[in-house]
Design a protein around this motif. Structure first.
Motif, PDB file in Angstrom:
ATOM      1  N   ALA A 122      17.156   3.433   2.388  1.00  0.00           N
ATOM      2  CA  ALA A 122      18.407   3.481   3.163  1.00  0.00           C
ATOM      3  C   ALA A 122      18.228   2.963   4.584  1.00  0.00           C
ATOM      4  CB  ALA A 122      18.937   4.918   3.192  1.00  0.00           C
ATOM      5  N   PHE A 123      17.189   2.162   4.828  1.00  0.00           N
ATOM      6  CA  PHE A 123      16.940   1.723   6.206  1.00  0.00           C
ATOM      7  C   PHE A 123      18.066   0.839   6.722  1.00  0.00           C
ATOM      8  CE2 PHE A 123      14.584  -0.453   9.649  1.00  0.00           C
ATOM      9  CZ  PHE A 123      14.070   0.667  10.290  1.00  0.00           C
ATOM     10  N   GLN A 124      18.699   0.059   5.832  1.00  0.00           N
ATOM     11  CA  GLN A 124      19.811  -0.804   6.242  1.00  0.00           C
ATOM     12  C   GLN A 124      21.169  -0.142   6.041  1.00  0.00           C
ATOM     13  OE1 GLN A 124      17.132  -2.165   4.448  1.00  0.00           O
ATOM     14  NE2 GLN A 124      16.337  -2.995   6.354  1.00  0.00           N
ATOM     15  N   HIS A 125      21.188   1.070   5.510  1.00  0.00           N
ATOM     16  CA  HIS A 125      22.474   1.730   5.245  1.00  0.00           C
ATOM     17  C   HIS A 125      22.892   2.488   6.506  1.00  0.00           C
ATOM     18  CE1 HIS A 125      25.376   2.771   2.064  1.00  0.00           C
ATOM     19  NE2 HIS A 125      25.598   3.836   2.803  1.00  0.00           N
ATOM     20  N   ARG A 126      23.494   1.781   7.444  1.00  0.00           N
ATOM     21  CA  ARG A 126      23.723   2.316   8.789  1.00  0.00           C
ATOM     22  C   ARG A 126      24.897   3.296   8.869  1.00  0.00           C
ATOM     23  NH1 ARG A 126      21.715  -0.849  13.054  1.00  0.00           N
ATOM     24  NH2 ARG A 126      22.285   0.997  14.275  1.00  0.00           N
ATOM     25  N   SER A 127      25.684   3.445   7.802  1.00  0.00           N
ATOM     26  CA  SER A 127      26.829   4.353   7.886  1.00  0.00           C
ATOM     27  C   SER A 127      26.396   5.809   7.979  1.00  0.00           C
ATOM     28  CB  SER A 127      27.764   4.169   6.682  1.00  0.00           C
ATOM     29  OG  SER A 127      27.109   4.520   5.482  1.00  0.00           O
ATOM     30  N   VAL A 128      25.148   6.102   7.595  1.00  0.00           N
ATOM     31  CA  VAL A 128      24.561   7.430   7.775  1.00  0.00           C
ATOM     32  C   VAL A 128      23.439   7.309   8.789  1.00  0.00           C
ATOM     33  CG1 VAL A 128      23.239   9.285   6.696  1.00  0.00           C
ATOM     34  CG2 VAL A 128      25.153   8.247   5.471  1.00  0.00           C
ATOM     35  N   LYS A 129      23.454   8.176   9.787  1.00  0.00           N
ATOM     36  CA  LYS A 129      22.395   8.182  10.789  1.00  0.00           C
ATOM     37  C   LYS A 129      21.418   9.296  10.457  1.00  0.00           C
ATOM     38  CE  LYS A 129      21.436   8.278  15.750  1.00  0.00           C
ATOM     39  NZ  LYS A 129      22.007   8.422  17.102  1.00  0.00           N
ATOM     40  N   PRO A 130      20.258   8.962   9.874  1.00  0.00           N
ATOM     41  CA  PRO A 130      19.304  10.006   9.516  1.00  0.00           C
ATOM     42  C   PRO A 130      18.631  10.584  10.760  1.00  0.00           C
ATOM     43  CG  PRO A 130      18.347   7.855   9.100  1.00  0.00           C
ATOM     44  CD  PRO A 130      19.774   7.615   9.538  1.00  0.00           C
ATOM     45  N   GLY A 131      18.193  11.807  10.641  1.00  0.00           N
ATOM     46  CA  GLY A 131      17.451  12.401  11.750  1.00  0.00           C
ATOM     47  C   GLY A 131      16.052  11.857  11.858  1.00  0.00           C
ATOM     48  N   MET A 132      15.520  11.372  10.730  1.00  0.00           N
ATOM     49  CA  MET A 132      14.180  10.787  10.684  1.00  0.00           C
ATOM     50  C   MET A 132      14.239   9.499   9.884  1.00  0.00           C
ATOM     51  SD  MET A 132      10.863  10.927  11.286  1.00  0.00           S
ATOM     52  CE  MET A 132      10.636  12.620  11.841  1.00  0.00           C
ATOM     53  N   ASN A 133      13.792   8.403  10.486  1.00  0.00           N
ATOM     54  CA  ASN A 133      13.818   7.098   9.840  1.00  0.00           C
ATOM     55  C   ASN A 133      12.383   6.606   9.669  1.00  0.00           C
ATOM     56  OD1 ASN A 133      15.486   5.191   8.681  1.00  0.00           O
ATOM     57  ND2 ASN A 133      16.598   4.739  10.559  1.00  0.00           N
ATOM     58  N   ILE A 134      11.934   6.500   8.422  1.00  0.00           N
ATOM     59  CA  ILE A 134      10.574   6.037   8.133  1.00  0.00           C
ATOM     60  C   ILE A 134      10.657   4.616   7.585  1.00  0.00           C
ATOM     61  CG2 ILE A 134       8.508   6.421   6.736  1.00  0.00           C
ATOM     62  CD1 ILE A 134       9.250   9.390   6.665  1.00  0.00           C
ATOM     63  N   MET A 135       9.959   3.699   8.234  1.00  0.00           N
ATOM     64  CA  MET A 135       9.949   2.300   7.805  1.00  0.00           C
ATOM     65  C   MET A 135       8.568   1.939   7.286  1.00  0.00           C
ATOM     66  SD  MET A 135      10.532  -1.197   9.963  1.00  0.00           S
ATOM     67  CE  MET A 135       8.803  -1.660   9.995  1.00  0.00           C
ATOM     68  N   ILE A 136       8.533   1.339   6.106  1.00  0.00           N
ATOM     69  CA  ILE A 136       7.269   0.962   5.467  1.00  0.00           C
ATOM     70  C   ILE A 136       7.128  -0.550   5.497  1.00  0.00           C
ATOM     71  CG2 ILE A 136       5.897   1.100   3.352  1.00  0.00           C
ATOM     72  CD1 ILE A 136       7.592   3.576   2.625  1.00  0.00           C
TER      73      ILE A 136
END
Length: 337
Positions: A122-136
């Motif tokens: 969901a890294f590109q799914h910007r309509s939800v702002k996660p509290g933690m964003n992990i990018m691999i």
């Protein structure tokens, strides 16, 4: 994608936030970074302490809309990766939905005791702002050296890494040196507050796809790797280290097998040299192949599955775990008391 990101960055498009821990795990590239075993690591880390749920788009499934997995679900219903989570971790909730900002409220309505939501890819799914964003990002193709499609494999520009709270370099050599680690840290140049970790793949013992019993394949056997994943090279290399003769039969990523494909796999196996032969596939392929269990039985085709997990390098697993738990504790005050 660039214009869309600018709209979100400027507040012209609004992202929804939720008052429970939401952890997104994704990447900048179009696939092959090893995201799935990282999501599974998070599942194992959290599920015994928190009522955990995963939410995926359900890529390439044959349904649409929101679905909560149950005992009747298959890969065709919810997609191969969610089905893999559902089969391996029956004590968590697994759901799919293209519109995650609508799917999360539906999930919380169906399962109001949910404490942590893991957003898969969901890294590109910007309509939800996660509290933690992990990018691999993959060791052999770092985002810093890649380009946007069609000139490379990035879904968006490199600057997208700035949204990450945590960057994980995946599929690293297990013997990576501290000097190389320092060089990669310098190249990636994390922003203040961003955490950077390095992981490697660990393959487990083979098991029968149907019975799930251990399978012993001698090193002298001829092996056919039949799989439909974005990057089969690491698994192929692993098998080549274990067996003398290894052959690859590659299918497209997230591919749904047909009766003809089963017959083709059987023929390719039969044509292998020697008397001892085995077909090996991935866990992700296995949940799709299960849709053709009857055909596999008719062909008398045994398939072994090679499971995979991730391991943190440089003794940093505890640091990563605490990083995740600290975030959850901030979002769930009762946990921190």
């Amino acid at each position: 994608m660039w214009v869309r990101n600018r709209f979100y960055d400027k507040g012209l498009l609004t992202a929804v936030e939720f008052d429970l821990p939401v952890i997104a795990c994704g990447n900048l590239s179009v696939g092959g970074t090893g995201k799935t075993p990282h999501v599974e690591y998070l599942i194992r880390l959290l599920k015994d302490q928190f009522r955990t749920a995963t939410l995926s788009r359900g890529y390439n499934r044959r349904t649409s809309g929101y679905l909560l997995a149950d005992e009747h679900s298959s890969a065709a219903d919810i997609g191969d990766e969610p089905m893999q989570f559902h089969a391996k971790y029956p004590d968590i909730k697994v759901c799919v939905g293209e519109e995650r900002m609508l799917a999360i409220p539906q999930l919380l309505s169906d399962e109001p005791d949910t404490q942590v939501v893991l957003l898969d890819d969901a890294f590109q799914h910007r309509s939800v702002k996660p509290g933690m964003n992990i990018m691999i990002t993959e060791y052999s193709r770092l985002f810093t050296r890649d380009h946007v499609v069609p000139f490379g494999r990035l879904r968006e520009g490199r600057s997208g890494y700035q949204r990450a709270n945590c960057i994980i370099v995946s599929k690293c050599p297990p013997d990576m040196s501290l000097a190389e680690k320092a060089a990669l840290e310098k190249e990636i140049n994390p922003l203040p507050g961003q955490r950077l970790f390095f992981t490697t793949l660990q393959y487990g013992a083979l098991f029968d796809m149907t019975t799930r019993q251990p399978v012993n394949v001698p090193a002298s056997a001829s092996v056919l790797l039949a799989c439909g994943i974005a990057r089969p090279e690491p698994l192929l290399e692993k098998l080549q280290q274990q067996y003398q003769k290894v052959y690859l039969l590659a299918f497209p990523d997230h591919y749904y097998y047909s009766e003809k494909d089963i017959a083709k796999i059987k023929k390719e196996r039969d044509d292998l040299p020697g008397t001892q032969k085995m077909v090996i596939t991935t866990e992700k392929d296995a949940v799709r192949l299960h849709l053709l269990q009857k055909d596999l039985a008719e062909q008398n085709l045994q398939i072994a599955v090679m499971p995979v997990e991730i391991s943190f390098l440089f003794g940093e697993a505890e640091s990563f775990n605490n990083f995740i738990f600290d975030y959850v504790a901030r979002q769930l005050p009762a946990f921190g008391q």
